[in-house]
Design a protein around this motif. Sequence first.
Motif, PDB file in Angstrom:
ATOM      1  N   CYS C  65       0.830  -1.204   0.000  1.00  0.00           N
ATOM      2  CA  CYS C  65       0.000   0.000   0.000  1.00  0.00           C
ATOM      3  C   CYS C  65       0.864   1.253   0.000  1.00  0.00           C
ATOM      4  N   ALA C  69      -2.543   2.639   4.228  1.00  0.00           N
ATOM      5  CA  ALA C  69      -3.958   2.500   4.574  1.00  0.00           C
ATOM      6  C   ALA C  69      -4.257   1.159   5.228  1.00  0.00           C
ATOM      7  N   VAL C  81      -8.002  -2.455   6.957  1.00  0.00           N
ATOM      8  CA  VAL C  81      -7.963  -1.375   5.968  1.00  0.00           C
ATOM      9  C   VAL C  81      -8.580  -0.122   6.592  1.00  0.00           C
ATOM     10  N   GLY C  88      -7.860   3.623  -3.075  1.00  0.00           N
ATOM     11  CA  GLY C  88      -8.474   2.747  -4.076  1.00  0.00           C
ATOM     12  C   GLY C  88      -7.568   2.418  -5.238  1.00  0.00           C
TER      13      GLY C  88
HETATM   14  S1  SF4 Z   1      -6.311   0.115  -2.619  1.00  0.00           S
HETATM   15 FE1  SF4 Z   1      -6.249   1.203  -0.695  1.00  0.00          FE
HETATM   16  S2  SF4 Z   1      -5.486  -0.233   0.792  1.00  0.00           S
HETATM   17 FE2  SF4 Z   1      -5.028  -1.065  -1.215  1.00  0.00          FE
HETATM   18  S3  SF4 Z   1      -2.970  -0.406  -1.639  1.00  0.00           S
HETATM   19 FE3  SF4 Z   1      -4.340   1.080  -2.553  1.00  0.00          FE
HETATM   20  S4  SF4 Z   1      -4.591   2.658  -1.030  1.00  0.00           S
HETATM   21 FE4  SF4 Z   1      -3.759   0.865   0.001  1.00  0.00          FE
END
Ligand code: SF4
Lengths: 414, 617, 174
Positions: C65, C69, C81, C88
């Motif tokens: 990440c 997050a 998370v 996202g």
């Molecule tokens: S989707 Fe969210 S939790 Fe997954 S790596 Fe990206 S920022 Fe991090």
Amino acid sequence: MDHLIVGAGPAGVVAAEYLRKHDASGNVTIIGDEPEPPYSRMAIPYYLVKRIDEAGTFLRKDPGYYDNLGIEVVKDRVNAVDFNKRSASLGSGGTRGYDRMIIATGASPITPPIAGVDLPGVYHCWTLDDARHIIKLMESGNNVVLIGAGFIGSIILEALAKSGVNLTVVETENRMVPRMMNDVAGGLIKDWCVNKGVNVLTSTRVQSIEQGDPLTVNLDNGDHISADMVITATGVASNTDFLDGSGIKIDDGIVVDEFMQTSIDGVYAAGDCAQGKDFSTGGFNVQAIQPTAVEHGKLAASNIVHGHPQQHHGQVNMNVLDTLGLISSSFGMWMGVENGDVVERVDRKKFRYINLQFEDDYLVGASALGLTDRIGVLRGLIQSKIKLKEWKQKLQNDPTRLMEAYLANTQALG
Amino acid sequence: MAWTQKILRVNLSEGKVDSEPLNMEWAQSYLGQRGLASKYLVEEIDPKCDPLGPDNKLIFTTGPLTGTMASTGGRYSVVTKGPLTGAIACSNSGGYLGPELKMAGWDMIIFEGKSPKPVYLFVNNDSAELLPADAIWGKTVWEADKILHDVHQDSQIRIACVGRSAEAGCLYSAIINDLHRAAGRSGVGTVMASKNLKALVCRGTKGVGNIKDPMGFMQATENGKKILRENAVTGAGLPQYGTQVLMNVINETGALPTNNMQKVQFAGASKISGEAMHEPRKSDGKPNLTTNAACFGCTIACGRISTIDKNHFTVQNKPEYWGSSGGLEYEAAWALGADTGVDDLDTLTYANFVCNEDGMDPISFGATVAAAMELFETGAISTKETGGIEFKFGSSEALAKAVELVAAGEGFGKDLGLGSKRLCEKYGRPELSMTVKGQEFPAYDPRGIQGMGLAYATSNRGACHLRGYTVASEILGIPEKTDPLVPDGKAGLVKAFQDATAAFDSAGICIFTSFAWSLDDVAPQINTACEGDWSTERLLEIGERVWNMEREFNLKAGFTKKDDNLPPRLTTEKADSGPAAGKVNELDKMLPEYYAVRGWDEQGVPTTDTRQRLGLS
Amino acid sequence: MLRALSLEPDRCTGCLQCEMACSYENEGVFNPAKSRIKVFAFHTEGRFAPYTCTQCDEAWCLKACPVDAIVINSETGAKDVLEDVCVGCKVCTIACPFGTINYNSSSGKVIKCDLCGGDPWCAKACPTGAITYVDADSTGLERMRAWAQNSPSGSASFVTPTEKDVQHYERVQL
Ligand code: SF4
Ligand SMILES: Cc1cc2nc3c(=O)[nH]c(=O)nc-3n(C[C@H](O)[C@H](O)[C@H](O)COP(=O)(O)OP(=O)(O)OC[C@H]3O[C@@H](n4cnc5c(N)ncnc54)[C@H](O)[C@@H]3O)c2cc1C
Ligand code: SF4
Ligand code: SF4
């Protein structure tokens, strides 16, 4: 033990954290030349669409994080390294000694050889500083030309298109993300983007950019597009200039062995600047992706602390991309291997695509459009070298049964 | 709320799909699934219409508890006018399709008209489209399932499909979902094929929300599950042996119809019983049963997953039958086995697989084969008609060949596909057909279980055990034991079972819960899920309302008192062994009493009082 | 003592109670499509396999990440998370080699198992004991072996509901 890490991106930060955790008495220093606290380039697109502010891009959110851990973060630039003396000379003057060094200087965007790329209004999109310029011109209705529809270009595309600018994308190859997707899938991504109102020109070259307000972008097909802003995303090159003449071996990136060690004893390299081992080919290349940078950082640090226990099997090259809601991903040898087997399914109407590449009984690569559930298992199947046995045939019949293939071969399911 | 409050209406003639709101006033009076869909059917079709013509409609329907955490909340029903009987038909199935439909946001799909070309419906949440079925028409359910998965590239889609038998016009074709779950009885699959509708493919990712009192519901369903897990039948017997737990029990009771109901006990019963399915086979050392399996949401898990010995004559060199698939339930094991005199577990399992593969109701199929065997042994038909097959009781070969022929709609399979009534009529021996209203009996001999005779005779969809399962009381003592050999008190018992069952069937749950649950256990689950006040009394009233509504449909379709009958064999030929030896079924004693407790006149027509009391206009 | 989910495919009947419980806890809706735990069916083998995040030590998702997050919950040991931090980007979804962290297009964030804050609903809902919440040390293998041994090859296997007290469900979120 003095650990000196050059470069404060994800590779450098993860390396520092690992060293801190496993060498409690050592000194851990990161030297980085960007003015902000260590941040993630990957988060820039989300900054551009104002989903996060600048602080949202920071790799670690707590302002006291590095101090609390006892990691020294120095804002400076390393201009040169004398490996014999184990000493780095700094941009601010003076030098800094070390026992072990990790070079994690990342990469920089390549400036395409086009007349006018140095004009004001023409930007890369690589640093937060670039992003601050770009965001000012990302007003709805502005005309923007993006040169390059590779992986990074396509990520920026999403941010630009979402902000409502009139976007034209110019790509010299015949499809989008040519190094991540084949003709079929890359073509579908283009169709998708065109449907969403982006003007995508493939097999087209920008010949020059002319000064003026707005700028004029001249294409090899004879068209001229006026642009309030031009962004270039035509590939990256490892940051190794400061090592010229230092004696360290450099190819596309800094040459490392299976332990992430460079040609110089006690000096390691990680991330976009390192030519690390590729899991799929067994060769060494610069992958320039975030998960690899992080793995490299951890591997380099653990080999320093533990004395090379962790032979590096290489990273699976992989990407996931969201172009205006169409999610694509690619893993390993998605383009296939000699004498391999392949299963490919495409549903053009629904913009769904999946391609699995096998070598003997193993999955070696994959790419997909519109598939998001449990895609990580593609990495698992490839990287764990799971012998698929009868599941190879089953996957060839229905390639979406990935998770079943994985479970059937890893759990005692009778 | 628990209902999605939306109906999908598919006009096959015009190729149009439309969404409309669910009639919530009706939902309050008919709850859902069987009750509510029957209400729609009754309102929308002419009871006299040709079941296989474009004027008939076919309704896929879920209940308010379908797709929730209520145990067994995985049911859906198919409601239509049945071609085997000409009566209202409602066939209930488990598996995973029903919840998927609900999670796509639909309480029901109403198919009307007839498509000019073979099509299938693909429902993907809010979107629904009719797609050409050229690639799957003429294919078995299992083949079509593969092809559809291939086309849609989504291992999560759920499919309901008809097989080749339905396309060929077999009158007891089922709709098969999830490869081996069936909306089995009354020929609902035949209706589907008659509309040129091959399959329903469904993907729903919206889920079921909207629960009136979520935490109350979690607790009510948890209380229900506790009762199921602590009950001997639902907590132990059914998971271990499935419904096949009954084979030996019913045989010992002297109520296991054998050789087309000529006898009431089967010498081979123990060889085809639930216990036998656990035994290692001599040939390969593996048991018939691989494991038990649940339908969506079910905490009982009575489903049988079985294999056939690879070297068995039925599957030699046919690897497509070597894997595990849906195995024998009691009714199927009886119809394919005891009723035909075949006691070879592998042959029965094979016949069962083929019934799933090409979508036939194994009860009607087995019972029709049994009738054919009696026709054959009495000389009414010969190898000339059967295409060379020796239709003798006990013949595995005949059974295996018969199932293949009906599946493909070939040769003598065409005759067998008519069902027992039409077959026996065709060959001049109507009295040999063991049917009520044209539908074959299931696995309980009414001479040994008196109440079942009345239940069969009055069932609204023709002979059926799932409309009023007095076996529970007469044999198993649930909720209390009554004497299976006496007719007294059975009228009230049958009515009570029929009404309660109609309520269970309207809720979205499985009738097998009623081994452990009474409506007192169901009411709190509905009450916490659905708008309104839902008491046991109200559910019972809904059950009774549904029953009377179905009855009225049948009366309008042309059925009369004389159709509430049993074949003469059961009322005149005495049981020859076991506890029921010397007994016949005493329907004539029970029927008038039944009309009375139902509030019907002597002709079996609901009186004005009754209709008013139940709010039937 | 940290606890973990033990998953025993041999005991699973494919009822999907776990998926419904999970989706209800996390999303307020009975919806297997949004469940963090997923049961895979092996039709011709007659087997079911429940599967979810094992809160693996490697924590590939967490490391990949870019914005920090995903964090380790100090009480449960789960990798959680942080919805408000996740941008996202989905990089975690390709990094987890088990495929157990997934993108949820309606929220634009990713979802994964968080052990329901230490009170896993799937384990409570599972009627057969195929999912149990056990001390991390004793997880899996031992129990799985024990199970395999007492189901001798040759005779059929079946699972009955396990005895347990009435479960209580309290929603932590929403
Ligand atoms: S989707 Fe969210 S939790 Fe997954 S790596 Fe990206 S920022 Fe991090
Ligand atoms: C807009 C954008 C989107 C992206 N999206 C994705 C994505 O979705 N998925 C993905 O996998 N990857 C993505 N990437 C790529 C990813 O960000 C990089 O692979 C990753 O940042 C590499 O990390 P690193 O630590 O090796 O290098 P960097 O993050 O580049 O960090 C290196 C740091 O070292 C500094 N430095 C360089 N030279 C010196 C020196 N001599 N002295 C001191 N400091 C120095 C640099 O200024 C920089 O701050 C994206 C990149 C961009 C620009
Ligand atoms: S989501 Fe995957 S990588 Fe993350 S903790 Fe769970 S198993 Fe590990
Ligand atoms: S609740 Fe248990 S038995 Fe049911 S599907 Fe989940 S793991 Fe399997």
